[in-house]
Design a protein around this motif. Structure first.
Motif, PDB file in Angstrom:
ATOM      1  N   GLY A  73       0.713  -1.357  -0.088  1.00 22.76           N
ATOM      2  CA  GLY A  73      -0.122   0.042   0.038  1.00 22.76           C
ATOM      3  C   GLY A  73       0.889   1.153  -0.007  1.00 22.76           C
ATOM      4  O   GLY A  73       0.592   2.332  -0.846  1.00 22.76           O
ATOM      5  N   TYR A  74       1.961   1.405   0.926  1.00 24.66           N
ATOM      6  CA  TYR A  74       2.759   2.513   0.831  1.00 24.66           C
ATOM      7  C   TYR A  74       3.692   2.673  -0.510  1.00 24.66           C
ATOM      8  O   TYR A  74       3.783   3.697  -0.904  1.00 24.66           O
ATOM      9  CB  TYR A  74       3.729   2.396   1.987  1.00 24.66           C
ATOM     10  N   LEU A  75       3.813   1.365  -0.808  1.00 26.82           N
ATOM     11  CA  LEU A  75       4.519   1.715  -2.369  1.00 26.82           C
ATOM     12  C   LEU A  75       3.744   2.172  -3.525  1.00 26.82           C
ATOM     13  O   LEU A  75       4.058   2.978  -4.108  1.00 26.82           O
ATOM     14  CB  LEU A  75       5.169   0.155  -2.743  1.00 26.82           C
ATOM     15  N   GLY A  76       2.357   1.756  -3.535  1.00 27.56           N
ATOM     16  CA  GLY A  76       1.240   2.174  -4.170  1.00 27.56           C
ATOM     17  C   GLY A  76       1.094   3.695  -4.116  1.00 27.56           C
ATOM     18  O   GLY A  76       0.952   4.673  -4.904  1.00 27.56           O
ATOM     19  N   HIS A  77       1.302   4.105  -2.655  1.00 28.70           N
ATOM     20  CA  HIS A  77       0.991   5.497  -2.721  1.00 28.70           C
ATOM     21  C   HIS A  77       2.334   6.436  -3.089  1.00 28.70           C
ATOM     22  O   HIS A  77       2.133   7.532  -3.503  1.00 28.70           O
ATOM     23  CB  HIS A  77       1.159   5.868  -1.030  1.00 28.70           C
ATOM     24  N   LEU A  78       3.540   5.667  -3.006  1.00 23.85           N
ATOM     25  CA  LEU A  78       4.522   6.419  -3.636  1.00 23.85           C
ATOM     26  C   LEU A  78       4.449   6.486  -5.081  1.00 23.85           C
ATOM     27  O   LEU A  78       4.827   7.689  -5.808  1.00 23.85           O
ATOM     28  CB  LEU A  78       5.896   5.359  -3.404  1.00 23.85           C
ATOM     29  N   TYR A  79       3.756   5.546  -5.722  1.00 25.88           N
ATOM     30  CA  TYR A  79       3.585   5.742  -7.337  1.00 25.88           C
ATOM     31  C   TYR A  79       2.551   6.726  -7.342  1.00 25.88           C
ATOM     32  O   TYR A  79       2.457   7.563  -8.433  1.00 25.88           O
ATOM     33  CB  TYR A  79       3.355   4.405  -7.772  1.00 25.88           C
ATOM     34  N   GLU A  80       1.553   6.766  -6.500  1.00 23.02           N
ATOM     35  CA  GLU A  80       0.253   7.807  -6.566  1.00 23.02           C
ATOM     36  C   GLU A  80       1.042   9.055  -6.559  1.00 23.02           C
ATOM     37  O   GLU A  80       0.479  10.095  -7.385  1.00 23.02           O
ATOM     38  CB  GLU A  80      -0.483   7.677  -5.375  1.00 23.02           C
ATOM     39  N   THR A  81       2.043   9.441  -5.803  1.00 21.68           N
ATOM     40  CA  THR A  81       2.462  10.897  -5.457  1.00 21.68           C
ATOM     41  C   THR A  81       3.324  11.108  -6.821  1.00 21.68           C
ATOM     42  O   THR A  81       3.258  12.302  -6.953  1.00 21.68           O
ATOM     43  CB  THR A  81       3.370  10.944  -4.346  1.00 21.68           C
ATOM     44  N   GLU A  82       3.562  10.247  -7.504  1.00 17.42           N
ATOM     45  CA  GLU A  82       4.421  10.440  -8.847  1.00 17.42           C
ATOM     46  C   GLU A  82       3.382  10.474 -10.210  1.00 17.42           C
ATOM     47  O   GLU A  82       3.795  10.593 -11.263  1.00 17.42           O
ATOM     48  CB  GLU A  82       5.599   9.506  -8.991  1.00 17.42           C
ATOM     49  N   HIS A  83       2.137  10.375  -9.961  1.00 19.67           N
ATOM     50  CA  HIS A  83       1.068  10.414 -10.858  1.00 19.67           C
ATOM     51  C   HIS A  83       1.422   9.024 -11.783  1.00 19.67           C
ATOM     52  O   HIS A  83       1.096   9.193 -12.785  1.00 19.67           O
ATOM     53  CB  HIS A  83       1.170  11.484 -11.635  1.00 19.67           C
ATOM     54  N   ARG A  84       2.083   7.898 -11.288  1.00 17.25           N
ATOM     55  CA  ARG A  84       2.091   7.018 -11.956  1.00 17.25           C
ATOM     56  C   ARG A  84       0.748   6.012 -11.779  1.00 17.25           C
ATOM     57  O   ARG A  84       1.128   5.127 -11.010  1.00 17.25           O
ATOM     58  CB  ARG A  84       3.582   6.183 -11.807  1.00 17.25           C
ATOM     59  N   TYR A  85      -0.259   6.337 -12.396  1.00 12.09           N
ATOM     60  CA  TYR A  85      -1.465   5.545 -11.604  1.00 12.09           C
ATOM     61  C   TYR A  85      -1.435   4.209 -12.122  1.00 12.09           C
ATOM     62  O   TYR A  85      -2.271   3.507 -11.401  1.00 12.09           O
ATOM     63  CB  TYR A  85      -2.665   6.595 -12.124  1.00 12.09           C
ATOM     64  N   ASP A  86      -1.031   3.861 -13.427  1.00 15.02           N
ATOM     65  CA  ASP A  86      -1.305   2.271 -13.473  1.00 15.02           C
ATOM     66  C   ASP A  86      -0.590   1.388 -12.519  1.00 15.02           C
ATOM     67  O   ASP A  86      -0.996   0.427 -12.097  1.00 15.02           O
ATOM     68  CB  ASP A  86      -0.405   2.084 -14.946  1.00 15.02           C
ATOM     69  N   GLU A  87       0.615   1.732 -12.156  1.00 18.10           N
ATOM     70  CA  GLU A  87       1.431   0.923 -11.121  1.00 18.10           C
ATOM     71  C   GLU A  87       0.883   1.229  -9.763  1.00 18.10           C
ATOM     72  O   GLU A  87       0.693   0.313  -9.148  1.00 18.10           O
ATOM     73  CB  GLU A  87       3.203   1.430 -11.200  1.00 18.10           C
ATOM     74  N   ALA A  88       0.211   2.433  -9.357  1.00 13.56           N
ATOM     75  CA  ALA A  88      -0.508   2.595  -8.191  1.00 13.56           C
ATOM     76  C   ALA A  88      -1.663   1.872  -7.961  1.00 13.56           C
ATOM     77  O   ALA A  88      -1.770   1.423  -6.938  1.00 13.56           O
ATOM     78  CB  ALA A  88      -0.700   4.087  -8.164  1.00 13.56           C
TER      79      ALA A  88
END
Length: 334
Positions: A73-88
């Protein structure tokens, strides 16, 4: 440097719950440093991602689904903050599945909430609303425990539970604005209002530490069924605007006022401070400004439906002021 040292030390540990948990803490530490060290953003981002990925692997090795849900989940949030939504999206869905596998609602609602944010960011509004609803449903039975834990849990995010309900309300208001059918739009408005009211009920439960609040809420007369000549106003304070939901004889109406939460709060505090000075009229400009935001936009409807009584269900700073003291600038009321 200390985080680097901690990570290098943890590498030598055998896979365990403590190792996975400490790796998550180190990863979150790198992530938090990005705010205060913008020049190091890229390398800190890579380190945070690498450590959280390692935490995921350790948790998977030992079969610790709950800890794995946090790492994913926290790794997904990291991708979310970078706007890399597919990975998130991929990582957040894995976090949801892991939390469900571990029967860990305190983890599950976080990732359902995060999934809703990412879906909203990608324009999938209906799916996002569903995910937010799942998060609030998961949270409801453990609301008080989560509130207490977030006050001391070092793994807790900065977001409060309030944000969950108000983000859901914001999505529902947005969905209403995209709905051409007036009855369908009103249903979304009602759901937005109910989301905010659900949070307020949760606040009462937390304050009184008593689930009997739910019984009391069930006895309260629905405000939509008040007598003719009465309108109910639900102000909802968002960071960038004030939303007014008004219950009128012909249904629920929405009005959006372009005033930020910070500006509104400042005006409310000034009014509150000056209205208590009984020998001066310093309160008047503040009373008039608040009237312009809260009541003036309603005047055409109030006149049309011959409304003579307003019932306010205030939110946030508006709870601290007497609405009857607001002023419409007319000479007859001076």
């Amino acid at each position: 440097d200390w985080l680097d040292h901690a990570f290098n030390t943890l590498k030598d540990f055998k896979p365990s719950h403590d190792k996975a948990l400490n790796l998550i803490q180190v990863g979150l530490g790198y992530q938090q440093l990005r705010v205060s060290m913008p020049a190091m953003n890229a390398p800190l981002l890579l380190r945070a991602a690498g450590v959280l990925l390692e935490a995921t692997n350790v948790a998977e090795q030992i079969g610790d689904a709950r800890t794995r849900s946090y790492a994913e989940g926290y790794l997904g949030h990291l991708y979310e903050t970078e706007h890399r939504y597919d990975e998130a999206l991929q990582l957040t869905r894995r976090a949801v599945f892991s939390a469900q596998s571990a029967n860990a609602p305190e983890s599950l609602f976080r990732w359902q909430w995060q999934l809703g944010r990412v879906l909203a960011a990608t324009g999938k509004l209906d799916e996002a609303i569903d995910s937010y609803n799942h998060a609030t449903t998961t949270l409801r039975p453990i609301r008080m425990e989560v509130g207490a834990a977030w006050g001391s849990d070092s793994m807790a995010e900065e977001d409060s539970v309030r944000a969950l309900y108000f983000e859901l309300a914001d999505l529902l208001l947005h969905r209403a604005s995209l709905t051409e059918d007036s009855q369908g739009a009103e249903q979304y408005l009602r759901r937005a209002r109910d989301a905010v009211e659900t949070y307020k009920a949760a606040e009462l439960r937390d304050y009184f530490q008593d689930d009997c609040v739910d019984t009391l809420q069930a006895r309260i007369t629905k405000l939509d069924t008040l007598a003719a000549g009465t309108a109910v106003v639900y102000p909802i304070v968002f960071a960038d605007r004030l939303e007014l939901l008004v219950s009128l004889p012909n249904g629920l109406k929405r009005l959006s006022i372009p005033v930020s939460s910070a500006t509104l709060t400042q005006e409310v505090r000034a009014f509150r401070r000056t209205v208590e000075k009984r020998t001066t009229r310093e309160y008047l400009p503040h009373a008039q400004q608040l009237y312009e935001w809260l009541i003036h936009p309603l005047e055409p409807d109030l006149t049309s439906f011959r409304i003579d009584t307003l019932v306010f269900v205030p939110d946030g700073p508006l709870r601290t002021i007497p609405m009857a003291a607001l002023h419409d600038r007319s000479e007859e009321h001076t």
